[in-house]
Design an enzyme around this catalytic site. Structure first.
Site, PDB file in Angstrom:
ATOM      1  N   GLU A 109      96.707  30.789  33.360  1.00  0.00           N
ATOM      2  CA  GLU A 109      97.506  30.680  34.579  1.00  0.00           C
ATOM      3  C   GLU A 109      97.746  32.070  35.167  1.00  0.00           C
ATOM      4  O   GLU A 109      97.617  33.070  34.450  1.00  0.00           O
ATOM      5  CB  GLU A 109      98.865  30.027  34.286  1.00  0.00           C
ATOM      6  CG  GLU A 109      98.786  28.607  33.778  1.00  0.00           C
ATOM      7  CD  GLU A 109     100.132  28.053  33.338  1.00  0.00           C
ATOM      8  OE1 GLU A 109     100.298  26.829  33.388  1.00  0.00           O
ATOM      9  OE2 GLU A 109     101.012  28.856  32.962  1.00  0.00           O
ATOM     10  N   LYS A 141      99.740  35.343  36.243  1.00  0.00           N
ATOM     11  CA  LYS A 141     100.955  36.025  35.783  1.00  0.00           C
ATOM     12  C   LYS A 141     101.726  36.496  37.024  1.00  0.00           C
ATOM     13  O   LYS A 141     101.372  37.496  37.638  1.00  0.00           O
ATOM     14  CB  LYS A 141     100.611  37.212  34.880  1.00  0.00           C
ATOM     15  CG  LYS A 141     101.838  37.900  34.295  1.00  0.00           C
ATOM     16  CD  LYS A 141     101.438  39.030  33.385  1.00  0.00           C
ATOM     17  CE  LYS A 141     102.687  39.694  32.796  1.00  0.00           C
ATOM     18  NZ  LYS A 141     103.536  40.328  33.844  1.00  0.00           N
ATOM     19  N   ASP A 195     104.304  38.240  39.275  1.00  0.00           N
ATOM     20  CA  ASP A 195     105.052  39.487  39.130  1.00  0.00           C
ATOM     21  C   ASP A 195     106.387  39.330  39.849  1.00  0.00           C
ATOM     22  O   ASP A 195     106.544  39.685  41.024  1.00  0.00           O
ATOM     23  CB  ASP A 195     104.246  40.650  39.713  1.00  0.00           C
ATOM     24  CG  ASP A 195     104.854  42.001  39.363  1.00  0.00           C
ATOM     25  OD1 ASP A 195     105.662  42.061  38.416  1.00  0.00           O
ATOM     26  OD2 ASP A 195     104.517  42.991  40.028  1.00  0.00           O
ATOM     27  N   TYR A 201     107.175  27.668  34.966  1.00  0.00           N
ATOM     28  CA  TYR A 201     105.993  27.658  34.102  1.00  0.00           C
ATOM     29  C   TYR A 201     106.295  27.453  32.617  1.00  0.00           C
ATOM     30  O   TYR A 201     105.390  27.497  31.788  1.00  0.00           O
ATOM     31  CB  TYR A 201     105.191  28.952  34.258  1.00  0.00           C
ATOM     32  CG  TYR A 201     105.998  30.215  34.004  1.00  0.00           C
ATOM     33  CD1 TYR A 201     106.436  30.565  32.732  1.00  0.00           C
ATOM     34  CD2 TYR A 201     106.334  31.063  35.054  1.00  0.00           C
ATOM     35  CE1 TYR A 201     107.172  31.702  32.502  1.00  0.00           C
ATOM     36  CE2 TYR A 201     107.067  32.210  34.842  1.00  0.00           C
ATOM     37  CZ  TYR A 201     107.477  32.531  33.559  1.00  0.00           C
ATOM     38  OH  TYR A 201     108.219  33.662  33.340  1.00  0.00           O
ATOM     39  N   LYS A 238      96.602  41.977  31.608  1.00  0.00           N
ATOM     40  CA  LYS A 238      96.977  42.739  32.801  1.00  0.00           C
ATOM     41  C   LYS A 238      95.728  43.242  33.519  1.00  0.00           C
ATOM     42  O   LYS A 238      94.847  43.848  32.899  1.00  0.00           O
ATOM     43  CB  LYS A 238      97.853  43.928  32.408  1.00  0.00           C
ATOM     44  CG  LYS A 238      99.163  43.535  31.741  1.00  0.00           C
ATOM     45  CD  LYS A 238     100.244  43.278  32.745  1.00  0.00           C
ATOM     46  CE  LYS A 238     100.799  44.570  33.281  1.00  0.00           C
ATOM     47  NZ  LYS A 238     101.967  44.336  34.169  1.00  0.00           N
ATOM     48  N   CYS A 253     112.266  63.850  70.093  1.00  0.00           N
ATOM     49  CA  CYS A 253     111.485  62.615  70.069  1.00  0.00           C
ATOM     50  C   CYS A 253     110.048  62.902  70.516  1.00  0.00           C
ATOM     51  O   CYS A 253     109.850  63.493  71.587  1.00  0.00           O
ATOM     52  CB  CYS A 253     112.116  61.562  70.982  1.00  0.00           C
ATOM     53  SG  CYS A 253     111.110  60.048  71.131  1.00  0.00           S
ATOM     54  N   CYS A 270     109.589  60.665  74.132  1.00  0.00           N
ATOM     55  CA  CYS A 270     110.341  60.981  75.354  1.00  0.00           C
ATOM     56  C   CYS A 270     110.852  62.420  75.392  1.00  0.00           C
ATOM     57  O   CYS A 270     111.353  62.868  76.432  1.00  0.00           O
ATOM     58  CB  CYS A 270     111.516  60.016  75.532  1.00  0.00           C
ATOM     59  SG  CYS A 270     112.856  60.270  74.339  1.00  0.00           S
ATOM     60  N   CYS A 301     115.853  58.773  67.460  1.00  0.00           N
ATOM     61  CA  CYS A 301     115.900  59.172  68.871  1.00  0.00           C
ATOM     62  C   CYS A 301     117.087  58.445  69.493  1.00  0.00           C
ATOM     63  O   CYS A 301     117.197  57.222  69.387  1.00  0.00           O
ATOM     64  CB  CYS A 301     114.600  58.780  69.573  1.00  0.00           C
ATOM     65  SG  CYS A 301     114.692  58.861  71.384  1.00  0.00           S
ATOM     66  N   CYS A 342     114.154  55.550  76.001  1.00  0.00           N
ATOM     67  CA  CYS A 342     112.888  56.042  75.436  1.00  0.00           C
ATOM     68  C   CYS A 342     111.810  54.960  75.606  1.00  0.00           C
ATOM     69  O   CYS A 342     112.010  53.803  75.201  1.00  0.00           O
ATOM     70  CB  CYS A 342     113.075  56.360  73.962  1.00  0.00           C
ATOM     71  SG  CYS A 342     111.537  56.767  73.102  1.00  0.00           S
TER      72      CYS A 342
END
Length: 393
Positions: free
Chosen positions: A51, A53, A55, A162, A250, A344, A347, A362, A367
């Site tokens: 099956e 795994k 995470d 599971y 893994k 910025c 602008c 900003c 802007c």
């Protein structure tokens, strides 16, 4: 009905019976062959079940009178946290079981954050000037530890069941039969599994699964191999760490080398300036990547990413391109240190950095970059859903 109560002060402790053990991990097919040789010396007439795994965050769900009464994290395997108020907000978890289910039942599984939801949550975190989550697992764990269930209800959490807990599953002959019963009772279960009779079939199954790893709603970091016939579990027993009838295989993390050709700065809907690594295009996890967000100036400094660096590129949650690390030994001395702009970049207006935020913003409400992002946000699917109104238009 799922979101109830005021924010809580903390989490009560829950003692698991039996303990929630973790699986011994293998990183090569040779180690799996050794496991197969050990099993065949101890028992015969068995099959394997392979099956994904998942995470995520290990979770126990306890039902009494077919009603969910407790959800607890794994913790140290013996004692975990009672997170019932938060887990009730996960809509795929049944609060009441059908009449054919046992009155008393404990099931165990993995709470995860969906790939798409992880992207959206990080966008929200960055818009608020907060640090984004590194991966979906961290995001799921952080969500379950929220003290306000109303906030948890906004997080895109789901679950895969599971395994059995301490009560209600004694009558099942095989693991596959038990998982099918869980599905009938309304639990989300793994969408993929393979029954294998030989270690060669196991190798074929884990190779097949690796090719599919990016197609699931959840992130996987390997395959789980277990004996299908449950009568052998007591024969094989367990160590202090985990059961001797199962192993986790893994997968190697996917990463590729590329070069940071430049670092540009994007201006978001709320004015936040985000540095972006412009990369030499490279293929990773079935897509060609030429850009990766660096999130904020603190992150750039922490990783010491410089223009011209060779870097290892990964996909956070198999979704978001991210700089894993700099390959320092490939530096030539020509690399350039990045500095956040003092105005910025769109602008030319004033920017500010508040003491309690990592973000630089900003502050010009007119802007052009902010105006465009606000319009895109207004038109996107979760707002007015105006089709074909995007950045180009």
């Amino acid at each position: 009905q799922r979101v109830s109560g005021e924010p809580i002060a903390g989490f009560a402790q829950v003692r698991h019976n039996p303990p929630m053990q973790s699986l011994d991990k293998t990183h090569s097919k040779g180690e799996l062959s050794d496991f197969d040789a050990f099993v065949r010396k101890e028992i015969e007439g068995f099959t394997y079940r392979v099956e994904p795994k998942v995470d995520g965050v290990s979770m126990s769900l306890l039902y009494e009178n077919r009603r969910l009464v407790r959800a607890a994290t794994r913790g140290n395997g013996i004692v975990g946290d009672d997170v019932t108020v938060n887990v009730r907000t996960i809509r795929s978890i049944p609060l009441v079981l059908p009449p054919e289910a046992p009155e008393a039942l404990e099931v165990r599984g993995e709470v995860y954050m969906t790939r798409e939801g992880f992207v959206k949550l990080n966008e929200r975190e960055e818009e608020a000037g907060r640090e984004p989550f590194a991966n979906p697992r961290n995001a799921a764990a952080g969500s379950l530890k929220q003290l306000d269930p109303k906030e948890v209800a906004t997080r895109p959490l789901d679950v895969v069941i599971y395994n059995a807990g301490g009560v209600g599953c004694e009558s099942f002959a095989t693991h596959g039969e038990m998982i099918e019963a869980f599905r009938r009772w309304g639990f989300p279960v793994t969408p993929w599994s393979r029954e294998c009779r030989t270690i060669g079939e196991v190798f074929a199954a884990i190779d097949e699964l690796e090719k599919l790893r990016h197609t699931f709603r959840f992130e996987i970091d390997g395959a789980v191999l277990k004996i299908d016939e449950r009568r052998f579990y007591s024969v094989l027993g367990a160590t202090a760490h985990g059961p001797r009838w199962a192993r986790a295989y893994k997968y190697a993390p996917e990463r590729v080398e590329t070069v940071v050709e430049s670092i540009t700065v994007q201006v978001g809907r709320t004015g936040i300036l985000t540095p972006v690594a412009e990369l030499k295009p490279v293929s990773l996890a079935a897509s060609v990547i030429s850009r990766a967000t660096l999130h904020n100036a603190d992150q750039v400094a922490r990783q010491d990413v410089r223009i011209g660096d060779h870097i290892w590129l990964v996909k956070a949650g198999d979704v978001i391109p991210a700089v894993d690390s700099v390959i320092v030994e490939k530096r030539t001395g020509d690399e350039r240190v990045f500095q956040m702009p003092t105005a910025c970049p769109v602008c030319g207006g004033k920017v500010e950095h508040l003491a309690d935020e990592v973000a630089v913003r900003c502050v010009n409400p007119l802007c052009p970059a902010q105006l465009q992002r606000r319009l895109e946000h207004f038109a996107e699917r979760n707002a007015l859903d105006i089709k074909a109104l995007g950045g180009k238009i």
